[in-house]
Design a protein around this motif. Structure first.
Motif, PDB file in Angstrom:
ATOM      1  N   ASP A 159       0.832  -1.209   0.000  1.00 23.83           N
ATOM      2  CA  ASP A 159       0.000   0.000   0.000  1.00 23.83           C
ATOM      3  C   ASP A 159       0.866   1.257   0.000  1.00 23.83           C
ATOM      4  OD1 ASP A 159      -2.197  -1.650   0.053  1.00 23.83           O
ATOM      5  OD2 ASP A 159      -2.536  -1.459   2.217  1.00 23.83           O
ATOM      6  N   ALA A 160       1.989   1.206   0.727  1.00 21.35           N
ATOM      7  CA  ALA A 160       2.880   2.371   0.769  1.00 21.35           C
ATOM      8  C   ALA A 160       3.473   2.653  -0.610  1.00 21.35           C
ATOM      9  CB  ALA A 160       3.987   2.144   1.792  1.00 21.35           C
ATOM     10  N   LEU A 161       3.803   1.594  -1.353  1.00 31.13           N
ATOM     11  CA  LEU A 161       4.343   1.780  -2.703  1.00 31.13           C
ATOM     12  C   LEU A 161       3.303   2.363  -3.647  1.00 31.13           C
ATOM     13  CD1 LEU A 161       6.501  -1.440  -3.266  1.00 31.13           C
ATOM     14  CD2 LEU A 161       7.185   0.779  -2.365  1.00 31.13           C
ATOM     15  N   SER A 162       2.038   2.142  -3.334  1.00 33.17           N
ATOM     16  CA  SER A 162       0.954   2.661  -4.186  1.00 33.17           C
ATOM     17  C   SER A 162       0.562   4.086  -3.819  1.00 33.17           C
ATOM     18  CB  SER A 162      -0.273   1.749  -4.072  1.00 33.17           C
ATOM     19  OG  SER A 162       0.044   0.418  -4.453  1.00 33.17           O
ATOM     20  N   SER A 163       1.159   4.629  -2.760  1.00 28.56           N
ATOM     21  CA  SER A 163       0.800   5.977  -2.338  1.00 28.56           C
ATOM     22  C   SER A 163       1.404   7.009  -3.285  1.00 28.56           C
ATOM     23  CB  SER A 163       1.288   6.241  -0.909  1.00 28.56           C
ATOM     24  OG  SER A 163       2.682   6.449  -0.897  1.00 28.56           O
ATOM     25  N   GLU A 164       1.045   8.263  -3.072  1.00 24.12           N
ATOM     26  CA  GLU A 164       1.584   9.353  -3.893  1.00 24.12           C
ATOM     27  C   GLU A 164       2.729  10.072  -3.194  1.00 24.12           C
ATOM     28  OE1 GLU A 164       0.661   9.831  -7.006  1.00 24.12           O
ATOM     29  OE2 GLU A 164      -0.688   8.108  -6.779  1.00 24.12           O
ATOM     30  N   SER A 165       3.125   9.596  -2.033  1.00 29.43           N
ATOM     31  CA  SER A 165       4.189  10.234  -1.262  1.00 29.43           C
ATOM     32  C   SER A 165       5.532   9.587  -1.575  1.00 29.43           C
ATOM     33  CB  SER A 165       3.902  10.128   0.243  1.00 29.43           C
ATOM     34  OG  SER A 165       5.034  10.497   1.003  1.00 29.43           O
ATOM     35  N   ALA A 166       6.447  10.356  -2.164  1.00 27.48           N
ATOM     36  CA  ALA A 166       7.771   9.818  -2.477  1.00 27.48           C
ATOM     37  C   ALA A 166       8.506   9.409  -1.201  1.00 27.48           C
ATOM     38  CB  ALA A 166       8.585  10.851  -3.250  1.00 27.48           C
ATOM     39  N   ARG A 167       8.306  10.146  -0.142  1.00 27.37           N
ATOM     40  CA  ARG A 167       8.971   9.821   1.118  1.00 27.37           C
ATOM     41  C   ARG A 167       8.488   8.480   1.659  1.00 27.37           C
ATOM     42  NH1 ARG A 167       8.375  13.402   6.644  1.00 27.37           N
ATOM     43  NH2 ARG A 167       9.993  12.377   7.871  1.00 27.37           N
ATOM     44  N   PHE A 168       7.181   8.259   1.606  1.00 27.36           N
ATOM     45  CA  PHE A 168       6.612   6.990   2.048  1.00 27.36           C
ATOM     46  C   PHE A 168       7.112   5.859   1.166  1.00 27.36           C
ATOM     47  CE2 PHE A 168       2.298   5.063   3.586  1.00 27.36           C
ATOM     48  CZ  PHE A 168       2.962   4.422   4.614  1.00 27.36           C
ATOM     49  N   GLN A 169       7.174   6.096  -0.141  1.00 21.55           N
ATOM     50  CA  GLN A 169       7.646   5.091  -1.079  1.00 21.55           C
ATOM     51  C   GLN A 169       9.097   4.723  -0.810  1.00 21.55           C
ATOM     52  OE1 GLN A 169       6.918   7.133  -4.745  1.00 21.55           O
ATOM     53  NE2 GLN A 169       4.754   6.551  -4.866  1.00 21.55           N
TER      54      GLN A 169
END
Length: 381
Positions: free
Chosen positions: A192-202
């Protein structure tokens, strides 16, 4: 020197004489210097532990009581920020539990204020980083559960990112932590984190994914079934260089797996080839300063191309993988070279072999070169 031979008042007076630019009345001995350094260090440590106890007492106080005394959420954030500075020392971090401060920090992970939850996760990150003792203490104090919950379902993105950072530090080199992460369906949270729009989270999710893949290639099948190759392929085209590099590194770990990794990529091999070719074209068009900054990306693209397609990439042929003055990617130090140097020189020191020797495969020599048994590098079984 005994502690009663120089009181703290005399020590202060002596120190102030230096601060005022005056010389002391006499030179102090090496023994006195050593005692002074130890005394100051001991006094500072006692002060920090004392402050830890004060902070722990405040954190154990019910929020309703703190609010009645005018303590605001911002004050609690400041308290946690101060605590984070203190626990940067591993010894102080390990003292946090003994003074009663670890459990309240973990309790703050469930606070209704998102900023407090995030700051509490920061403290946990610092406490457990490269610290097996505190990793175990946090696990035993049930600190893992609220971190996973915040990582996977916190409504505040910053709190989710901070919780993931704490989990990264908590389970690194911690087998029980890794096992708990798997059982808690942490891999789905990473997806789910990889699917987010946040580069930091990714980036943080890719970092933990890469670590898990490198630690246990048996988990490659789980990552493949959850669709990680497809997600990482998408992130290879990210505008964020850190995300691109982390995604390429994750794909490379999958591709190195001879039992499943290559097969999981073969299903979308044409897409992967197009993506890598696109990155190659972008790298070829970079200005020199950008090319230098993209060093890791250049080398990852080439390594992934070689692993998947068994040939060097165009970057390699054009000399863009390792620029002049750079070292080769993932080149380990030659720590054992000096032990094998006599073996390397041995064939050069002996007489030239006869034609029969050169043709005899059983003698381990061919044309004066020692043959090393075993599969060639890069070959899969």
């Amino acid at each position: 020197m005994a502690g009663d031979r120089m009181s703290w008042a005399r020590l202060l007076k002596w120190s102030l004489s230096y601060m005022g630019g005056a010389r002391p009345s006499r030179d102090i001995s090496e023994e006195e210097r050593r005692w002074l350094a130890e005394a100051v260090e001991r006094h500072m440590a006692e002060d920090v532990v004392g402050r830890l106890r004060e902070i722990a007492l405040l954190m154990r106080t019910p929020l309703s009581v703190l609010e009645a005394q005018g303590i605001t959420p911002e004050d609690i954030e400041d308290l946690l920020a101060e605590l984070q500075v203190h626990v940067e020392s591993i010894d102080i971090a390990n003292d946090l539990h003994s003074v009663g401060g670890l459990v309240p920090v973990i309790r703050y992970l469930r606070n209704t204020n998102a900023r407090i939850r995030a700051k509490a996760a920061d403290v946990v990150t610092t406490v457990v980083q490269n610290n097996p003792t505190s990793q175990q203490l946090v696990m035993e104090a049930s600190g893992f559960e609220p971190l996973v919950s915040n990582f996977t379902s916190d409504p505040d993105l910053t709190a989710r990112i901070k919780a993931l950072g704490a989990l990264c530090s908590l389970i690194r080199n911690n087998k029980p932590g890794v096992a708990a992460f798997c059982l808690a369906n942490g891999y789905a949270g990473l997806r789910d984190a990889l699917s987010s729009e946040s580069a930091r989270f990714q980036r943080k999710a890719l970092s933990l994914t890469h670590y898990l893949l490198s630690e246990s290639h048996s988990d490659c099948s789980v990552f493949a079934q959850l669709g990680f190759p497809r997600l990482m392929m998408r992130l290879v085209s990210s505008d964020d260089s850190g995300v691109r590099e982390a995604a390429l590194g994750g794909l490379l770990e999958l591709a190195k797996d001879t039992t499943l990794g290559n097969r999981s990529l073969l299903a979308e091999q044409d897409r992967l080839r197009r993506l890598l070719w696109g990155r190659i074209q972008s790298i070829r068009m970079m200005a020199p300063e950008d090319l230098d900054a993209a060093r890791e990306e250049r080398q990852l693209v080439d390594s992934l191309w070689i692993t998947c397609y068994h040939e060097p990439s165009t970057l390699h042929r054009e000399g863009l993988v390792v620029l002049p003055g750079e070292e080769s990617f993932e080149q380990p130090p030659d720590v054992a070279g000096r032990f094998f140097e006599p073996l390397r020189r041995a064939p050069l020191q002996r007489a030239p072999p006869s034609p029969d020797e050169r043709l005899d495969p059983g003698n381990g020599i061919m044309g004066g070169i020692m043959l090393l048994l075993g599969p060639a590098p890069g070959n899969s079984e």
